[in-house]
Design a protein around this motif. Structure first.
Motif, PDB file in Angstrom:
ATOM      1  N   TYR A  33      41.262  39.472  44.345  1.00  0.00           N
ATOM      2  CA  TYR A  33      40.599  40.706  43.940  1.00  0.00           C
ATOM      3  C   TYR A  33      39.583  40.408  42.850  1.00  0.00           C
ATOM      4  N   TRP A  34      38.516  41.184  42.849  1.00  0.00           N
ATOM      5  CA  TRP A  34      37.559  41.189  41.749  1.00  0.00           C
ATOM      6  C   TRP A  34      37.540  42.578  41.116  1.00  0.00           C
ATOM      7  N   TYR A  35      37.551  42.589  39.783  1.00  0.00           N
ATOM      8  CA  TYR A  35      37.439  43.815  39.004  1.00  0.00           C
ATOM      9  C   TYR A  35      36.408  43.583  37.913  1.00  0.00           C
ATOM     10  N   ARG A  36      35.926  44.661  37.312  1.00  0.00           N
ATOM     11  CA  ARG A  36      35.097  44.486  36.133  1.00  0.00           C
ATOM     12  C   ARG A  36      35.314  45.645  35.163  1.00  0.00           C
ATOM     13  N   ARG A  37      35.080  45.311  33.905  1.00  0.00           N
ATOM     14  CA  ARG A  37      35.174  46.307  32.835  1.00  0.00           C
ATOM     15  C   ARG A  37      33.818  46.318  32.142  1.00  0.00           C
ATOM     16  N   VAL A  38      33.150  47.458  32.257  1.00  0.00           N
ATOM     17  CA  VAL A  38      31.805  47.581  31.710  1.00  0.00           C
ATOM     18  C   VAL A  38      31.841  48.439  30.458  1.00  0.00           C
ATOM     19  N   MET A  39      31.230  47.945  29.385  1.00  0.00           N
ATOM     20  CA  MET A  39      31.016  48.734  28.161  1.00  0.00           C
ATOM     21  C   MET A  39      32.299  49.414  27.666  1.00  0.00           C
ATOM     22  N   GLY A  40      33.436  48.715  27.702  1.00  0.00           N
ATOM     23  CA  GLY A  40      34.668  49.266  27.173  1.00  0.00           C
ATOM     24  C   GLY A  40      35.262  50.405  27.971  1.00  0.00           C
ATOM     25  N   LYS A  41      34.757  50.579  29.183  1.00  0.00           N
ATOM     26  CA  LYS A  41      35.311  51.637  30.026  1.00  0.00           C
ATOM     27  C   LYS A  41      36.508  51.102  30.814  1.00  0.00           C
ATOM     28  N   GLU A  42      36.964  51.897  31.782  1.00  0.00           N
ATOM     29  CA  GLU A  42      38.105  51.467  32.572  1.00  0.00           C
ATOM     30  C   GLU A  42      37.773  50.214  33.382  1.00  0.00           C
ATOM     31  N   ILE A  43      38.807  49.465  33.685  1.00  0.00           N
ATOM     32  CA  ILE A  43      38.676  48.343  34.592  1.00  0.00           C
ATOM     33  C   ILE A  43      38.563  48.914  36.000  1.00  0.00           C
ATOM     34  N   LYS A  44      37.471  48.532  36.684  1.00  0.00           N
ATOM     35  CA  LYS A  44      37.198  49.091  38.000  1.00  0.00           C
ATOM     36  C   LYS A  44      37.295  48.020  39.076  1.00  0.00           C
ATOM     37  N   PHE A  45      37.860  48.387  40.187  1.00  0.00           N
ATOM     38  CA  PHE A  45      37.977  47.520  41.350  1.00  0.00           C
ATOM     39  C   PHE A  45      36.616  47.284  41.979  1.00  0.00           C
ATOM     40  N   LEU A  46      36.367  46.034  42.385  1.00  0.00           N
ATOM     41  CA  LEU A  46      35.143  45.704  43.102  1.00  0.00           C
ATOM     42  C   LEU A  46      35.432  45.418  44.572  1.00  0.00           C
ATOM     43  N   LEU A  47      36.255  44.399  44.831  1.00  0.00           N
ATOM     44  CA  LEU A  47      36.586  44.120  46.216  1.00  0.00           C
ATOM     45  C   LEU A  47      37.850  43.284  46.332  1.00  0.00           C
ATOM     46  N   HIS A  48      38.316  43.181  47.577  1.00  0.00           N
ATOM     47  CA  HIS A  48      39.584  42.546  47.881  1.00  0.00           C
ATOM     48  C   HIS A  48      39.421  41.659  49.110  1.00  0.00           C
ATOM     49  N   PHE A  49      39.821  40.402  48.964  1.00  0.00           N
ATOM     50  CA  PHE A  49      39.860  39.467  50.087  1.00  0.00           C
ATOM     51  C   PHE A  49      41.304  39.265  50.538  1.00  0.00           C
ATOM     52  N   VAL A  50      41.491  39.149  51.833  1.00  0.00           N
ATOM     53  CA  VAL A  50      42.712  38.590  52.372  1.00  0.00           C
ATOM     54  C   VAL A  50      42.298  37.310  53.090  1.00  0.00           C
ATOM     55  N   LYS A  51      42.747  36.210  52.535  1.00  0.00           N
ATOM     56  CA  LYS A  51      42.244  34.895  52.952  1.00  0.00           C
ATOM     57  C   LYS A  51      40.723  34.921  52.842  1.00  0.00           C
ATOM     58  N   GLU A  52      39.994  34.612  53.925  1.00  0.00           N
ATOM     59  CA  GLU A  52      38.539  34.573  53.789  1.00  0.00           C
ATOM     60  C   GLU A  52      37.868  35.887  54.161  1.00  0.00           C
ATOM     61  N   SER A  53      38.634  36.881  54.568  1.00  0.00           N
ATOM     62  CA  SER A  53      38.066  38.142  55.037  1.00  0.00           C
ATOM     63  C   SER A  53      38.024  39.196  53.942  1.00  0.00           C
ATOM     64  N   LYS A  54      36.933  39.946  53.920  1.00  0.00           N
ATOM     65  CA  LYS A  54      36.813  41.059  52.991  1.00  0.00           C
ATOM     66  C   LYS A  54      37.621  42.227  53.532  1.00  0.00           C
ATOM     67  N   GLN A  55      38.696  42.549  52.840  1.00  0.00           N
ATOM     68  CA  GLN A  55      39.564  43.638  53.264  1.00  0.00           C
ATOM     69  C   GLN A  55      39.023  44.988  52.817  1.00  0.00           C
ATOM     70  N   ASP A  56      38.458  44.997  51.627  1.00  0.00           N
ATOM     71  CA  ASP A  56      37.966  46.249  51.043  1.00  0.00           C
ATOM     72  C   ASP A  56      36.892  45.903  50.037  1.00  0.00           C
ATOM     73  N   GLU A  57      35.684  46.361  50.280  1.00  0.00           N
ATOM     74  CA  GLU A  57      34.609  46.122  49.319  1.00  0.00           C
ATOM     75  C   GLU A  57      34.016  47.448  48.843  1.00  0.00           C
ATOM     76  N   SER A  58      34.826  48.469  48.838  1.00  0.00           N
ATOM     77  CA  SER A  58      34.367  49.809  48.485  1.00  0.00           C
ATOM     78  C   SER A  58      33.922  49.941  47.035  1.00  0.00           C
ATOM     79  N   GLY A  59      34.342  49.026  46.180  1.00  0.00           N
ATOM     80  CA  GLY A  59      33.988  49.119  44.773  1.00  0.00           C
ATOM     81  C   GLY A  59      32.726  48.365  44.388  1.00  0.00           C
ATOM     82  N   MET A  60      32.139  47.650  45.325  1.00  0.00           N
ATOM     83  CA  MET A  60      30.918  46.902  45.010  1.00  0.00           C
ATOM     84  C   MET A  60      29.797  47.887  44.702  1.00  0.00           C
TER      85      MET A  60
END
Lengths: 117, 118
Positions: A33-60
């Motif tokens: 999983y990739w997440y990011r925290r911008v400017m002291g705000k909440e940690i937000k989800f970016l995307l999720h891999f299962v093995k080499e496949s992108k399972q969910d990239e709704s947060g990009m």
């Protein structure tokens, strides 16, 4: 056993440049999983891999962000071209799903602090 | 969509005392996980404790325990006998337990910065 490792720990770039962040998950973890925290705000989800496949990239946030996980091992997150609002801390996490001790828990890396000037 | 709320941006506690950090969440699901993570100044985020929603018994890990109130959608963290090393940013997080892979992402609260006073 090594934990989740992220490189670099800190990156300072100018607006318009390209930056690539790397994440090495815990060995054997299929989920990354990739997440990011911008400017002291909440940690937000970016995307999720299962093995080499992108399972969910709704947060990009937009098409300036490109994530890859070739071979289902380490992952890279490239920002091109970087904008000021991309500054923040980018976290990577990995997990193994299923039954048993330690399953269904996301283990985090120390993060990459990205500063776009 | 699920939301997680931490209403205490900052808390402080005297060393050896007990402190409770609050967390509420909103979901229409019945099967999920709740977590508390801590992020010390070194920035490595560490799992503190996990609660499975179908378990009525509150999770405990040494000096850390939770008060899980499913009906009230509340998930507070109690730290007993606080130590200087407990000083960190604490994040409450929610994760669905649906089979769908897209449900595995964590939804975080905004965090509570805990200071431990010597």
């Amino acid at each position: 056993e090594a934990g989740v490792t992220q490189f670099p720990s800190h990156s300072v770039i100018e607006k318009g440049q390209t930056v690539t962040l790397r994440c090495d998950p815990i060995s054997g973890h299929d989920n990354l999983y990739w997440y990011r925290r911008v400017m002291g705000k909440e940690i937000k989800f970016l995307l999720h891999f299962v093995k080499e496949s992108k399972q969910d990239e709704s947060g990009m946030p937009n098409n300036r962000f490109l994530a890859e996980r070739t071979g289902g091992t380490y992952s890279t997150l490239k920002v091109q071209p970087a904008e000021l609002e991309d500054s923040g801390v980018y976290f990577c996490a990995s997990s193994q799903e299923g039954q048993g001790v330690g399953k269904n828990i996301q283990y985090f890396g120390a993060g990459t602090r990205l500063s776009v000037l | 969509a699920q939301t997680v709320t931490q209403s205490q941006p900052e808390m402080s506690v005297q060393e050896a005392e007990t402190v409770t950090l609050s967390c509420t969440y909103d979901t229409s699901e019945s099967d999920y996980y709740l977590f508390w993570y801590k992020q010390p100044p070194s920035r490595q985020m560490i799992l503190v404790i996990r609660q499975e929603a179908y378990k009525q018994q509150n999770a405990t890990e040494n000096r850390f325990s939770v008060n899980f109130q499913k009906a009230a959608k509340s998930f507070s963290l109690k730290i007993s006998d606080s130590q200087l090393g407990d000083a960190a940013m604490y994040f409450c997080a929610y994760r669905s337990n649906l089979i769908s892979g897209s449900a595995r992402q964590l939804t975080f609260g905004s965090g509570t910065q805990l200071t431990v006073l010597p």
